[in-house]
Design a protein around this motif. Structure first.
Motif, PDB file in Angstrom:
ATOM      1  N   MET A   1       0.832  -1.206   0.000  1.00 43.26           N
ATOM      2  CA  MET A   1       0.000   0.000   0.000  1.00 43.26           C
ATOM      3  C   MET A   1       0.857   1.242   0.000  1.00 43.26           C
ATOM      4  SD  MET A   1      -3.161  -0.212  -0.231  1.00 43.26           S
ATOM      5  CE  MET A   1      -3.907  -1.733  -0.788  1.00 43.26           C
ATOM      6  N   ALA A   2       0.338   2.259  -0.584  1.00 44.31           N
ATOM      7  CA  ALA A   2       1.173   3.431  -0.776  1.00 44.31           C
ATOM      8  C   ALA A   2       0.345   4.700  -0.687  1.00 44.31           C
ATOM      9  CB  ALA A   2       1.872   3.361  -2.129  1.00 44.31           C
ATOM     10  N   LYS A   3       1.081   5.760  -0.609  1.00 48.65           N
ATOM     11  CA  LYS A   3       0.479   7.086  -0.607  1.00 48.65           C
ATOM     12  C   LYS A   3       0.126   7.472  -2.042  1.00 48.65           C
ATOM     13  CE  LYS A   3       2.827  11.407   0.140  1.00 48.65           C
ATOM     14  NZ  LYS A   3       3.778  12.136   0.959  1.00 48.65           N
ATOM     15  N   VAL A   4      -0.962   8.189  -2.192  1.00 51.93           N
ATOM     16  CA  VAL A   4      -1.378   8.627  -3.526  1.00 51.93           C
ATOM     17  C   VAL A   4      -1.348  10.146  -3.558  1.00 51.93           C
ATOM     18  CG1 VAL A   4      -3.225   8.598  -5.245  1.00 51.93           C
ATOM     19  CG2 VAL A   4      -2.924   6.648  -3.701  1.00 51.93           C
ATOM     20  N   GLU A   5      -0.695  10.694  -4.579  1.00 47.42           N
ATOM     21  CA  GLU A   5      -0.697  12.155  -4.718  1.00 47.42           C
ATOM     22  C   GLU A   5      -1.310  12.536  -6.055  1.00 47.42           C
ATOM     23  OE1 GLU A   5       3.357  13.778  -3.038  1.00 47.42           O
ATOM     24  OE2 GLU A   5       3.443  11.654  -3.586  1.00 47.42           O
ATOM     25  N   ILE A   6      -2.251  13.428  -6.000  1.00 46.83           N
ATOM     26  CA  ILE A   6      -2.895  13.907  -7.222  1.00 46.83           C
ATOM     27  C   ILE A   6      -2.681  15.411  -7.284  1.00 46.83           C
ATOM     28  CG2 ILE A   6      -5.108  14.217  -8.395  1.00 46.83           C
ATOM     29  CD1 ILE A   6      -6.020  11.645  -6.991  1.00 46.83           C
ATOM     30  N   ALA A   7      -2.099  15.872  -8.386  1.00 43.96           N
ATOM     31  CA  ALA A   7      -1.761  17.291  -8.493  1.00 43.96           C
ATOM     32  C   ALA A   7      -2.427  17.911  -9.715  1.00 43.96           C
ATOM     33  CB  ALA A   7      -0.242  17.460  -8.581  1.00 43.96           C
ATOM     34  N   SER A   8      -3.235  18.918  -9.459  1.00 41.88           N
ATOM     35  CA  SER A   8      -3.963  19.694 -10.500  1.00 41.88           C
ATOM     36  C   SER A   8      -4.480  18.824 -11.626  1.00 41.88           C
ATOM     37  CB  SER A   8      -3.123  20.795 -11.126  1.00 41.88           C
ATOM     38  OG  SER A   8      -2.025  21.104 -10.360  1.00 41.88           O
ATOM     39  N   THR A  61       0.666  10.323  -8.687  1.00 37.93           N
ATOM     40  CA  THR A  61       1.811   9.604  -8.153  1.00 37.93           C
ATOM     41  C   THR A  61       1.327   8.537  -7.185  1.00 37.93           C
ATOM     42  OG1 THR A  61       2.839  11.779  -8.164  1.00 37.93           O
ATOM     43  CG2 THR A  61       4.122   9.995  -7.228  1.00 37.93           C
ATOM     44  N   LEU A  62       1.804   7.307  -7.382  1.00 41.09           N
ATOM     45  CA  LEU A  62       1.468   6.212  -6.460  1.00 41.09           C
ATOM     46  C   LEU A  62       2.735   5.808  -5.730  1.00 41.09           C
ATOM     47  CD1 LEU A  62      -0.758   3.739  -8.550  1.00 41.09           C
ATOM     48  CD2 LEU A  62      -1.489   5.591  -7.061  1.00 41.09           C
ATOM     49  N   GLY A  63       2.761   6.027  -4.431  1.00 38.99           N
ATOM     50  CA  GLY A  63       3.936   5.657  -3.658  1.00 38.99           C
ATOM     51  C   GLY A  63       5.216   6.247  -4.228  1.00 38.99           C
ATOM     52  N   GLY A  64       5.141   7.496  -4.658  1.00 39.48           N
ATOM     53  CA  GLY A  64       6.322   8.168  -5.170  1.00 39.48           C
ATOM     54  C   GLY A  64       6.622   7.875  -6.629  1.00 39.48           C
ATOM     55  N   ARG A  65       5.856   6.975  -7.243  1.00 41.32           N
ATOM     56  CA  ARG A  65       6.061   6.577  -8.626  1.00 41.32           C
ATOM     57  C   ARG A  65       5.100   7.398  -9.490  1.00 41.32           C
ATOM     58  NH1 ARG A  65       4.014   1.450 -10.971  1.00 41.32           N
ATOM     59  NH2 ARG A  65       2.600   1.477  -9.216  1.00 41.32           N
ATOM     60  N   ASP A  66       5.634   8.151 -10.427  1.00 42.33           N
ATOM     61  CA  ASP A  66       4.763   8.928 -11.314  1.00 42.33           C
ATOM     62  C   ASP A  66       4.117   7.978 -12.321  1.00 42.33           C
ATOM     63  OD1 ASP A  66       3.489  10.558 -13.054  1.00 42.33           O
ATOM     64  OD2 ASP A  66       5.198  11.857 -13.491  1.00 42.33           O
ATOM     65  N   VAL A  67       2.809   7.803 -12.213  1.00 44.71           N
ATOM     66  CA  VAL A  67       2.126   6.840 -13.088  1.00 44.71           C
ATOM     67  C   VAL A  67       1.277   7.526 -14.150  1.00 44.71           C
ATOM     68  CG1 VAL A  67       2.059   5.072 -11.290  1.00 44.71           C
ATOM     69  CG2 VAL A  67       0.130   6.643 -11.553  1.00 44.71           C
ATOM     70  N   ALA A 149      -5.984  -9.442  -4.151  1.00 50.79           N
ATOM     71  CA  ALA A 149      -5.094 -10.603  -4.159  1.00 50.79           C
ATOM     72  C   ALA A 149      -3.670 -10.245  -4.553  1.00 50.79           C
ATOM     73  CB  ALA A 149      -5.643 -11.672  -5.101  1.00 50.79           C
ATOM     74  N   PHE A 150      -3.517  -9.327  -5.475  1.00 51.86           N
ATOM     75  CA  PHE A 150      -2.154  -9.019  -5.935  1.00 51.86           C
ATOM     76  C   PHE A 150      -1.531  -7.845  -5.177  1.00 51.86           C
ATOM     77  CE2 PHE A 150      -5.193  -7.190  -8.967  1.00 51.86           C
ATOM     78  CZ  PHE A 150      -4.850  -5.846  -8.928  1.00 51.86           C
ATOM     79  N   ARG A 151      -2.120  -7.517  -4.027  1.00 51.53           N
ATOM     80  CA  ARG A 151      -1.588  -6.462  -3.175  1.00 51.53           C
ATOM     81  C   ARG A 151      -1.354  -5.163  -3.938  1.00 51.53           C
ATOM     82  NH1 ARG A 151       1.310 -10.874  -0.240  1.00 51.53           N
ATOM     83  NH2 ARG A 151      -0.503 -11.671   0.878  1.00 51.53           N
ATOM     84  N   PRO A 152      -2.426  -4.508  -4.331  1.00 58.79           N
ATOM     85  CA  PRO A 152      -2.286  -3.268  -5.103  1.00 58.79           C
ATOM     86  C   PRO A 152      -1.786  -2.128  -4.219  1.00 58.79           C
ATOM     87  CG  PRO A 152      -4.569  -3.611  -4.508  1.00 58.79           C
ATOM     88  CD  PRO A 152      -3.823  -4.823  -4.039  1.00 58.79           C
ATOM     89  N   ASP A 153      -1.261  -1.097  -4.883  1.00 58.96           N
ATOM     90  CA  ASP A 153      -0.805   0.084  -4.144  1.00 58.96           C
ATOM     91  C   ASP A 153      -1.975   0.887  -3.609  1.00 58.96           C
ATOM     92  OD1 ASP A 153       1.862  -0.391  -4.434  1.00 58.96           O
ATOM     93  OD2 ASP A 153       2.006   0.660  -6.361  1.00 58.96           O
ATOM     94  N   VAL A 154      -3.071   0.833  -4.350  1.00 56.64           N
ATOM     95  CA  VAL A 154      -4.259   1.564  -3.910  1.00 56.64           C
ATOM     96  C   VAL A 154      -5.489   0.779  -4.358  1.00 56.64           C
ATOM     97  CG1 VAL A 154      -4.176   3.018  -5.984  1.00 56.64           C
ATOM     98  CG2 VAL A 154      -5.540   3.756  -4.040  1.00 56.64           C
ATOM     99  N   LEU A 155      -6.506   0.775  -3.491  1.00 58.23           N
ATOM    100  CA  LEU A 155      -7.761   0.087  -3.814  1.00 58.23           C
ATOM    101  C   LEU A 155      -8.785   1.123  -4.264  1.00 58.23           C
ATOM    102  CD1 LEU A 155      -9.503  -2.499  -3.752  1.00 58.23           C
ATOM    103  CD2 LEU A 155     -10.074  -1.929  -1.388  1.00 58.23           C
ATOM    104  N   LEU A 185      -5.332  -0.431   3.989  1.00 59.87           N
ATOM    105  CA  LEU A 185      -5.404  -0.181   2.552  1.00 59.87           C
ATOM    106  C   LEU A 185      -5.625   1.295   2.259  1.00 59.87           C
ATOM    107  CD1 LEU A 185      -7.963  -3.019   1.668  1.00 59.87           C
ATOM    108  CD2 LEU A 185      -5.495  -3.129   1.412  1.00 59.87           C
ATOM    109  N   THR A 186      -4.808   1.846   1.396  1.00 61.30           N
ATOM    110  CA  THR A 186      -5.098   3.168   0.859  1.00 61.30           C
ATOM    111  C   THR A 186      -6.248   2.984  -0.122  1.00 61.30           C
ATOM    112  OG1 THR A 186      -2.736   3.564   0.934  1.00 61.30           O
ATOM    113  CG2 THR A 186      -4.090   5.197  -0.225  1.00 61.30           C
ATOM    114  N   THR A 187      -7.365   3.666   0.139  1.00 56.29           N
ATOM    115  CA  THR A 187      -8.577   3.373  -0.620  1.00 56.29           C
ATOM    116  C   THR A 187      -9.224   4.653  -1.126  1.00 56.29           C
ATOM    117  OG1 THR A 187      -8.952   1.490   0.838  1.00 56.29           O
ATOM    118  CG2 THR A 187     -10.809   2.199  -0.509  1.00 56.29           C
TER     119      THR A 187
END
Ligand SMILES: Nc1ncnc2c1ncn2[C@@H]1O[C@H](COP(=O)(O)OP(=O)(O)O)[C@@H](O)[C@H]1O
Ligand SMILES: [Mg+2]
Lengths: 351, 278
Positions: A1-8, A61-67, A149-155, A185-187
Motif C-alpha cells: 500500500m502506498a500514498k497517492v498524490e494527485i496534483a492539478s 503519483t502512487l507511492g512516489g512513482r509517477d504513473v 489478491a495481488f496487493r495493489p498500491d491503492v484500492l 489499505l489506501t482506498t
C-alpha cells in the motif's frame, strides 16, 4: 500500500471540463471518498487513477512513482467495478488468481494468495463455483478479493454497493471498512450516497460539476460547509433567502431579522440544520427565537420532521426527537422555535 | 364468440402450415428426387413415366462414384480449399472482428458489409489476372486464397456481433489486474466469444464448400473442388443420372449433417450476420 498524490488533475472533453483542477494527497492507509451527485466526474477521476482515462493535465503519483502516463496494467491498482465485472467463464479461484497469473507468480504462492484473499472476504470453500452461482453480495466480495489478491498500491471502489439491497449494503459497508482498516489499505471510493460516504470515509471530497467543493472530514463538512452546495449535500439544511447585513445579521425574505455567523454583505442564503432548531419554552432563550405555525408533520419514528411557517415566505423544517411521554405538536399549532446564532450559516449568492 | 375465435386460430395455423409447405416443398422434393435417383438403377432412372420409389434400392451408383470419377481426389481438394480458407479466415477474421468491435469502427464494419454483399463473381476477374501474372492459376493455393473472399467477411461479420456483446468492463477488469491488451483478448474476450467462432466457422465452411464458380474458372483438371467436378461430369460425359445424383448427395452430405447438428448456431449466426449466398 502506498500514498497517492494527485496534483492539478483535469479532464476535458472538448471545451467541457469533467474534472477540474483536483489536487489531493492521500496518505497511506486513508479511506478517501469522492462524493457528489451523478455526473459530477467521480468515475472519471477514479478511471484516471486506474489509468483508463488519460488526464488532460495534472499528475498522479502512487507511492512516489509517477504513473500519469502508465497504462492500467502497469499501475498496480485494484479496482472494484460497480457491476463487479467478474469473468463469467472463470471460477472464483481463477478470477481471484487472474492478477497473480498476469504477474507470473509461481503456482504455489498463487494458491496461497488466492486462499488468503478469499478468507479475508469470508468466501472459503467457494473457489470452485462460477460467478453466476453466487449471490450479489458474494459476487461483490469476489470482486473485492480479486482486487486485493495481488496487493495493489491503492484500492479503488466505484459505487461498489449500489447493486446490493439496502439491508445488505449496510453490512457490507462495515465489512469493507473493517477490512480496509485491518489491512491498512489506501482506498479511494466513489459514491453519490451521502450515508455511505459519511459512514465509511476517513476524509471526503465533495464534488459538483467536475469541481471540488470541499475536502475534509465528516465533521468539517457538516459543521463548516464551505458553500451552499455542501451544506445541502452533506446532511440536510433549511435554506432561507434574504439579505446579509455583513455583521452577523440576516434579514429574511419574510422580513425576519436573524442572528447568524458573519458573512459577506449582500444577497445571500441562510443555511440552518433541521436538528439545530429547538422547540418549546427553551427556544425563547436562544439568539434567534420565533413563533410559527405548524404546517406539516412527517412522523419518521425516532424523529419527527415538522414544517413551521415563520413568515409567509419563510418556512423551515424542524427535526424533533420523538421521546416517549412528550406532547407532540399537531398541525395548525403555534410553535416556539429557536436556534443559536452559530447554527445559522450565511452564504453569498452563488454566481 | 369463443367458436369464431377458435376457428380463427385454426385457420391461422393452417395458413402458416400451408405457406411453410409451399416455401419448403421445392427444396424437399428436389432433395427426395435426388435421393431416389441415387438409389435406382439406370433403367429405372430413365423410365417414363418416372418411378419414384427405388425397387429394389441399389448402392451401385455410390460404388460407381468412388470407382470411376476420381471422387476422392476432388474430395481432398475441397477439404484442402475449404479447410484452409476457414482456418486462415479464422486467423485473420477473429482478430479483425475484435478490432472493429472494440474501436466501434462503423467505417470498417461497413466495409465488411460491402464485402459480404458484393457478388463473389466480381472478385473473380481481378483474381484471375493476378494469379495468371504470378503463375498460380490452376493451383489449390489459388483456390484457397480466392475462398478467403467468402470466409473472411462472414467470420469478421459474425465476430463483430459476438465481441460487441462482451462487456468492455470485463476487459478493463483484466487490464487493471495487470493483463496487457493482448492478454485481455486472449484470456477474456476470446473465450467469451467462442460460440461466435464456432458459428462463424460453420457458416464460412458451408458457403465455401458450396462455392462452385471459383473452382470452375480457376481450378485445373486435378485441382477442382467437388461441386465443379460434378458439374464437369454433367457437361462432358454422357449423363448418367444415378452416379451424378449419388455424387451430388455425397457433396452435400457434410453441409447437410452440419446443418442438422448445428441448427441453432447457424440460425443465430445468420440472424446476427445477415444472409447471403457466396
Ligand atoms: N468519453 C466521454 N466523452 C464525453 N463526455 C464524457 C465522457 N465520459 C464521461 N463524460 C461526461 O463526464 C461527466 C462525468 O461523468 P462521470 O465521471 O461518469 O460522473 P459520475 O461518476 O460522477 O456520475 C458526465 O457528464 C459525462 O457525460
Ligand atoms: Mg459514476
Amino acid at each position: 500500500m502506498a500514498k497517492v498524490e494527485i496534483a492539478s488533475l483535469s479532464k476535458r472533453y472538448g471545451e467541457n471540463f469533467v474534472v477540474k483542477d483536483l489536487s489531493i494527497e492521500i496518505p497511506q492507509g486513508e479511506f478517501l471518498v469522492l462524493l457528489g451527485p451523478s455526473g459530477c466526474g467521480k468515475t472519471t477521476t477514479l478511471r484516471m487513477i486506474a489509468g483508463f482515462v488519460e488526464p488532460s493535465s495534472g499528475q498522479i503519483t502512487l507511492g512516489g512513482r509517477d504513473v500519469t502516463t502508465l497504462p492500467p496494467w502497469k499501475r498496480n491498482t485494484g479496482l472494484v467495478f460497480q457491476s463487479y465485472a467478474l469473468f463469467p467463464h472463470l471460477t472464483v479461484d481463477e478470477n481471484v488468481a487472474f492478477g497473480l497469473e498476469m504477474r507470473k507468480l509461481p503456482a504455489a504462492e498463487r494458491r496461497e494468495n488466492v486462499a488468503e484473499a478469499l478468507r479475508l472476504v469470508r468466501l472459503e470453500g467457494f473457489g470452485e463455483r462460477l460467478p453466476r452461482q453466487l449471490s450479489g453480495g458474494q459476487q461483490q466480495r469476489v470482486a473485492l478479493a480479486r482486487a486485493l489478491a495481488f496487493r495493489p498500491d491503492v484500492l479503488l471502489l466505484d459505487e461498489p454497493l449500489s447493486n446490493l439491497d439496502a439491508k445488505l449494503r449496510e453490512e457490507v459497508r462495515v465489512e469493507i471498512r473493517e477490512l480496509q482498516q485491518k489491512l491498512g489499505l489506501t482506498t479511494v471510493m466513489v459514491t453519490h450516497d451521502q450515508d455511505e460516504a459519511l459512514s465509511m470515509a476517513d476524509r471526503l471530497v465533495v464534488m459538483s460539476q467536475g469541481e471540488v467543493r470541499q475536502i475534509g472530514t465528516q465533521r468539517d463538512l457538516y459543521e463548516r460547509p464551505a458553500d451552499r452546495f455542501v451544506a445541502g449535500f452533506v446532511g440536510r439544511s433549511n435554506f432561507l433567502a434574504g439579505q446579509c447585513e455583513g455583521d452577523g445579521a440576516f434579514i429574511s425574505a419574510g422580513g425576519l431579522r436573524m442572528a447568524c455567523t458573519a458573512g459577506v454583505r449582500g444577497k445571500g442564503t441562510l443555511a440552518l440544520r433541521p436538528e439545530a432548531v429547538s422547540v418549546g419554552p427553551e427556544a425563547a432563550h436562544l439568539d434567534n427565537s420565533f413563533e410559527g405555525v405548524v404546517e406539516y408533520i412527517s412522523y419518521l419514528g425516532s424523529v419527527l420532521d415538522v414544517r413551521v411557517r415563520l413568515a409567509p415566505q419563510d418556512r423551515i423544517i424542524v427535526q424533533i426527537a420523538n421521546r416517549s411521554g412528550e406532547v407532540l405538536p399537531k398541525m395548525g399549532d403555534t410553535l416556539k422555535v429557536g436556534w443559536p446564532a452559530t447554527s445559522g450559516r450565511v452564504f453569498a449568492e452563488e454566481s | 364468440m369463443a367458436s369464431t375465435r377458435n376457428l380463427k386460430r385454426v385457420a391461422g395455423k393452417l395458413g402458416f402450415a400451408v405457406s411453410i409447405f409451399v416455401l419448403v416443398s421445392p427444396a424437399i422434393l428436389v432433395f427426395l428426387w435426388m435421393l431416389s435417383l441415387s438409389l435406382k438403377n439406370d433403367a429405372d432412372n430413365t423410365a417414363f413415366p418416372p418411378i419414384f420409389i427405388p425397387n429394389p434400392p441399389t448402392l451401385d451408383n455410390f460404388r460407381d462414384v468412388f470407382a470411376k470419377n476420381n471422387f476422392l481426389l476432388y474430395l481432398w481438394n475441397s477439404i484442402l480449399v475449404t479447410g484452409g480458407a476457414v482456418a486462415v479466415g479464422l486467423l485473420v477474421g477473429v482478430p479483425a472482428g475484435y478490432g472493429i468491435a472494440r474501436a466501434k469502427s462503423a467505417k470498417f464494419a461497413f466495409l465488411i458489409l460491402i464485402a459480404r454483399i458484393t457478388p463473389a463473381l466480381s472478385y473473380l476477374i481481378p483474381l484471375f489476372l493476378v494469379f495468371q501474372l504470378i503463375g498460380l492459376n490452376g493451383t489449390i493455393t489459388a483456390l484457397l486464397v480466392t475462398h478467403l473472399v467468402i470466409t473472411v467477411p462472414i467470420i469478421v461479420w459474425v465476430m463483430i456481433g459476438y465481441f460487441e456483446n462482451v462487456p468492455m468492463e470485463l476487459e478493463d477488469a483484466a487490464l487493471v489486474d495487470g493483463a496487457s491488451p493482448w492478454q485481455g483478448f486472449r484470456h477474456i474476450a476470446l473465450p467469451l466469444a467462442r460460440p461466435g467462432i464456432i458459428v462463424g466457422a460453420i457458416l464460412a465452411f458451408i458457403f465455401s464448400w458450396n462455392n462452385f464458380i471459383f473452382s470452375v474458372v480457376l481450378g485445373g483438371k486435378t485441382t477442382r473442388t467437388l461441386p465443379s467436378a460434378i458439374y464437369n461430369v454433367l457437361t462432358f460425359e454422357q449423363i448418367s443420372w444415378g452416379p451424378l445424383a449419388a455424387a451430388a448427395l455425397l457433396v452435400t452430405l457434410p453441409v447437410l449433417l452440419l446443418t442438422v447438428v448445428a441448427q441453432r448456431q447457424i440460425v443465430a449466426g445468420l440472424s446476427a450476420g445477415g444472409l447471403k449466398d457466396g
